[in-house]
Design a protein around this motif. Structure first.
Motif, mmCIF file in Angstrom:
data_model
loop_
_atom_site.group_PDB
_atom_site.id
_atom_site.type_symbol
_atom_site.label_atom_id
_atom_site.label_comp_id
_atom_site.label_asym_id
_atom_site.label_seq_id
_atom_site.Cartn_x
_atom_site.Cartn_y
_atom_site.Cartn_z
ATOM 1 N N THR A 18 -21.788 -25.845 66.241
ATOM 2 C CA THR A 18 -20.761 -25.069 65.541
ATOM 3 C C THR A 18 -20.243 -24.015 66.496
ATOM 4 O OG1 THR A 18 -21.874 -25.385 63.425
ATOM 5 C CG2 THR A 18 -20.255 -23.600 63.554
ATOM 6 N N TYR A 19 -18.923 -23.989 66.679
ATOM 7 C CA TYR A 19 -18.288 -22.981 67.530
ATOM 8 C C TYR A 19 -17.736 -21.864 66.655
ATOM 9 C CZ TYR A 19 -18.595 -26.292 71.356
ATOM 10 O OH TYR A 19 -19.066 -27.150 72.321
ATOM 11 N N PHE A 20 -17.857 -20.647 67.159
ATOM 12 C CA PHE A 20 -17.383 -19.462 66.447
ATOM 13 C C PHE A 20 -16.237 -18.828 67.219
ATOM 14 C CE2 PHE A 20 -21.737 -20.162 65.342
ATOM 15 C CZ PHE A 20 -21.752 -19.974 63.969
ATOM 16 N N ASP A 21 -15.309 -18.247 66.471
ATOM 17 C CA ASP A 21 -14.195 -17.555 67.100
ATOM 18 C C ASP A 21 -13.689 -16.493 66.142
ATOM 19 O OD1 ASP A 21 -12.227 -16.929 69.026
ATOM 20 O OD2 ASP A 21 -11.819 -19.050 69.425
ATOM 21 N N THR A 22 -12.780 -15.675 66.628
ATOM 22 C CA THR A 22 -12.174 -14.616 65.828
ATOM 23 C C THR A 22 -10.984 -15.194 65.058
ATOM 24 O OG1 THR A 22 -10.713 -14.004 67.644
ATOM 25 C CG2 THR A 22 -12.851 -12.863 67.511
ATOM 26 N N LEU A 97 -16.195 -10.140 63.285
ATOM 27 C CA LEU A 97 -14.923 -10.872 63.324
ATOM 28 C C LEU A 97 -15.126 -12.378 63.485
ATOM 29 C CD1 LEU A 97 -12.806 -8.557 65.650
ATOM 30 C CD2 LEU A 97 -12.680 -8.758 63.154
ATOM 31 N N LEU A 98 -16.334 -12.798 63.834
ATOM 32 C CA LEU A 98 -16.590 -14.206 64.129
ATOM 33 C C LEU A 98 -16.827 -15.021 62.868
ATOM 34 C CD1 LEU A 98 -19.009 -13.730 67.143
ATOM 35 C CD2 LEU A 98 -16.593 -14.386 67.231
ATOM 36 N N SER A 99 -16.284 -16.235 62.895
ATOM 37 C CA SER A 99 -16.554 -17.190 61.823
ATOM 38 C C SER A 99 -16.576 -18.590 62.428
ATOM 39 C CB SER A 99 -15.512 -17.087 60.710
ATOM 40 O OG SER A 99 -14.236 -17.409 61.214
ATOM 41 N N PRO A 100 -17.215 -19.543 61.757
ATOM 42 C CA PRO A 100 -17.232 -20.911 62.273
ATOM 43 C C PRO A 100 -15.820 -21.496 62.233
ATOM 44 C CG PRO A 100 -18.699 -20.661 60.364
ATOM 45 C CD PRO A 100 -17.963 -19.389 60.531
ATOM 46 N N VAL A 101 -15.404 -22.116 63.343
ATOM 47 C CA VAL A 101 -14.061 -22.697 63.390
ATOM 48 C C VAL A 101 -14.064 -24.185 63.707
ATOM 49 C CG1 VAL A 101 -12.848 -20.552 63.931
ATOM 50 C CG2 VAL A 101 -13.737 -21.952 65.792
ATOM 51 N N LEU A 102 -15.136 -24.694 64.315
ATOM 52 C CA LEU A 102 -15.172 -26.109 64.668
ATOM 53 C C LEU A 102 -16.615 -26.582 64.708
ATOM 54 C CD1 LEU A 102 -13.420 -28.564 65.637
ATOM 55 C CD2 LEU A 102 -14.058 -27.874 67.965
ATOM 56 N N LEU A 103 -16.848 -27.755 64.162
ATOM 57 C CA LEU A 103 -18.148 -28.412 64.206
ATOM 58 C C LEU A 103 -17.991 -29.674 65.032
ATOM 59 C CD1 LEU A 103 -21.098 -28.555 62.968
ATOM 60 C CD2 LEU A 103 -20.074 -30.045 61.260
ATOM 61 N N THR A 104 -18.874 -29.874 65.997
ATOM 62 C CA THR A 104 -18.843 -31.108 66.774
ATOM 63 C C THR A 104 -20.191 -31.799 66.662
ATOM 64 O OG1 THR A 104 -19.606 -30.098 68.843
ATOM 65 C CG2 THR A 104 -17.224 -30.152 68.467
ATOM 66 N N SER A 105 -20.141 -33.106 66.675
ATOM 67 C CA SER A 105 -21.375 -33.885 66.771
ATOM 68 C C SER A 105 -21.165 -34.914 67.877
ATOM 69 C CB SER A 105 -21.720 -34.553 65.443
ATOM 70 O OG SER A 105 -20.778 -35.542 65.123
ATOM 71 N N PHE A 106 -22.231 -35.192 68.596
ATOM 72 C CA PHE A 106 -22.152 -36.195 69.657
ATOM 73 C C PHE A 106 -23.566 -36.624 70.017
ATOM 74 C CE2 PHE A 106 -22.246 -32.046 71.672
ATOM 75 C CZ PHE A 106 -23.152 -32.183 72.711
ATOM 76 N N SER A 107 -23.642 -37.695 70.781
ATOM 77 C CA SER A 107 -24.909 -38.170 71.315
ATOM 78 C C SER A 107 -24.877 -37.979 72.820
ATOM 79 C CB SER A 107 -25.109 -39.653 70.987
ATOM 80 O OG SER A 107 -25.177 -39.829 69.590
ATOM 81 N N LEU A 126 -18.431 -38.843 69.993
ATOM 82 C CA LEU A 126 -17.937 -37.496 69.732
ATOM 83 C C LEU A 126 -17.101 -37.460 68.457
ATOM 84 C CD1 LEU A 126 -17.616 -34.574 70.793
ATOM 85 C CD2 LEU A 126 -15.676 -35.373 72.135
ATOM 86 N N GLU A 127 -17.454 -36.523 67.569
ATOM 87 C CA GLU A 127 -16.677 -36.259 66.355
ATOM 88 C C GLU A 127 -16.478 -34.766 66.235
ATOM 89 O OE1 GLU A 127 -17.545 -39.691 63.145
ATOM 90 O OE2 GLU A 127 -19.119 -38.179 63.315
ATOM 91 N N MET A 128 -15.299 -34.395 65.739
ATOM 92 C CA MET A 128 -14.969 -32.985 65.556
ATOM 93 C C MET A 128 -14.475 -32.763 64.143
ATOM 94 S SD MET A 128 -12.980 -32.302 69.080
ATOM 95 C CE MET A 128 -13.864 -32.213 70.604
ATOM 96 N N PHE A 129 -14.892 -31.647 63.565
ATOM 97 C CA PHE A 129 -14.532 -31.319 62.200
ATOM 98 C C PHE A 129 -14.076 -29.866 62.152
ATOM 99 C CE2 PHE A 129 -18.226 -33.992 62.511
ATOM 100 C CZ PHE A 129 -18.019 -35.024 61.607
ATOM 101 N N ASP A 130 -12.970 -29.605 61.483
ATOM 102 C CA ASP A 130 -12.644 -28.224 61.150
ATOM 103 C C ASP A 130 -12.524 -28.166 59.632
ATOM 104 O OD1 ASP A 130 -10.078 -29.122 60.460
ATOM 105 O OD2 ASP A 130 -9.112 -28.231 62.221
ATOM 106 N N SER A 131 -11.983 -27.112 59.101
ATOM 107 C CA SER A 131 -11.962 -26.964 57.645
ATOM 108 C C SER A 131 -11.109 -28.018 56.951
ATOM 109 C CB SER A 131 -11.476 -25.569 57.266
ATOM 110 O OG SER A 131 -10.168 -25.359 57.766
ATOM 111 N N GLN A 132 -10.189 -28.662 57.662
ATOM 112 C CA GLN A 132 -9.295 -29.627 57.018
ATOM 113 C C GLN A 132 -9.322 -31.022 57.621
ATOM 114 O OE1 GLN A 132 -6.028 -27.236 57.927
ATOM 115 N NE2 GLN A 132 -6.640 -25.663 56.493
ATOM 116 N N ASN A 133 -9.849 -31.185 58.825
ATOM 117 C CA ASN A 133 -9.722 -32.457 59.525
ATOM 118 C C ASN A 133 -11.040 -32.927 60.118
ATOM 119 O OD1 ASN A 133 -6.695 -32.607 59.480
ATOM 120 N ND2 ASN A 133 -6.918 -30.708 60.627
ATOM 121 N N LYS A 134 -11.118 -34.238 60.287
ATOM 122 C CA LYS A 134 -12.206 -34.859 61.027
ATOM 123 C C LYS A 134 -11.562 -35.802 62.025
ATOM 124 C CE LYS A 134 -15.939 -38.205 60.664
ATOM 125 N NZ LYS A 134 -16.688 -39.101 59.800
ATOM 126 N N LYS A 135 -11.993 -35.732 63.272
ATOM 127 C CA LYS A 135 -11.431 -36.587 64.293
ATOM 128 C C LYS A 135 -12.567 -37.167 65.120
ATOM 129 C CE LYS A 135 -8.096 -38.193 66.920
ATOM 130 N NZ LYS A 135 -7.297 -39.291 66.524
#
Length: 174
Positions: A18-22, A97-107, A126-135
């Motif tokens: 999980t990546y955090f950003d402002t 000010l930090l909150s989770p902005v992106l979740l990544t999963s990978f092997s 590799l998969e990426m998820f934010d509050s609205q999308n999964k790629k």
């Protein structure tokens, strides 16, 4: 020239980050503008072992990456006092000010050159998820060469170059 890393008969290891950003995405913008000194703050869980860390990666003006981390519960439920202190002492950002902005999963699969000490990691699935999308990126593998500058030339880098594979920047966050 290389051996594959194996732990408990496993050669591929799943990661969850999980990546955090402002709110104004200061870390993302630092990266995209190519700022000399920039940060990433992430919570990473090594799913095969269940260990987790809160990590701060700092890229210096000279392009060197320094990673600091503290053990942190795998079930992330906000920053505790220890995490707040860790963030404050290693960055100039206000932790509130930090909150989770992106979740990544990978092997990840890792090979090691025993004689030079260099490691090459291959991240795939590799998969990426934010509050609205999964790629997902099912046909992408990210290879990263990790070695000391003083360890001499890399057999892997030389072979990749002969195959027309050139190094480039890549960030799972950006």
């Amino acid at each position: 020239n290389y051996l594959i890393m194996e732990i408990d008969n496993l050669r591929t290891f799943p990661y969850l980050t999980t990546y955090f950003d402002t709110p104004d995405l200061i870390f993302y913008n630092q990266h995209m503008r190519g700022m000399g000194e920039r940060f990433k703050i992430r919570h990473r869980t090594y799913l095969s072992s269940g260990t987790s860390y809160l990590e701060i990666k700092k890229k210096s003006i000279k392009g060197r990456t320094e990673k600091r981390r503290i053990a942190y519960p795998s079930e992330f439920d906000g920053f505790d006092e220890r995490a707040l202190s860790f963030i404050l002492s290693n960055t100039e950002v206000e932790p509130d000010l930090l909150s989770p902005v992106l979740l990544t999963s990978f092997s990840r699969t890792t090979i090691v050159n025993i004689s030079s000490g260099e490691r090459i990691t291959f991240d795939h699935n590799l998969e990426m998820f934010d509050s609205q999308n999964k790629k997902g990126f099912p046909f992408l593998a990210v290879a990263e060469l990790k070695k000391e500058m003083s360890s001499g030339p890399s057999f892997f880098a030389e072979r990749a170059k002969k195959l027309g594979i050139r190094p480039m920047g890549f960030s799972k966050y950006c």
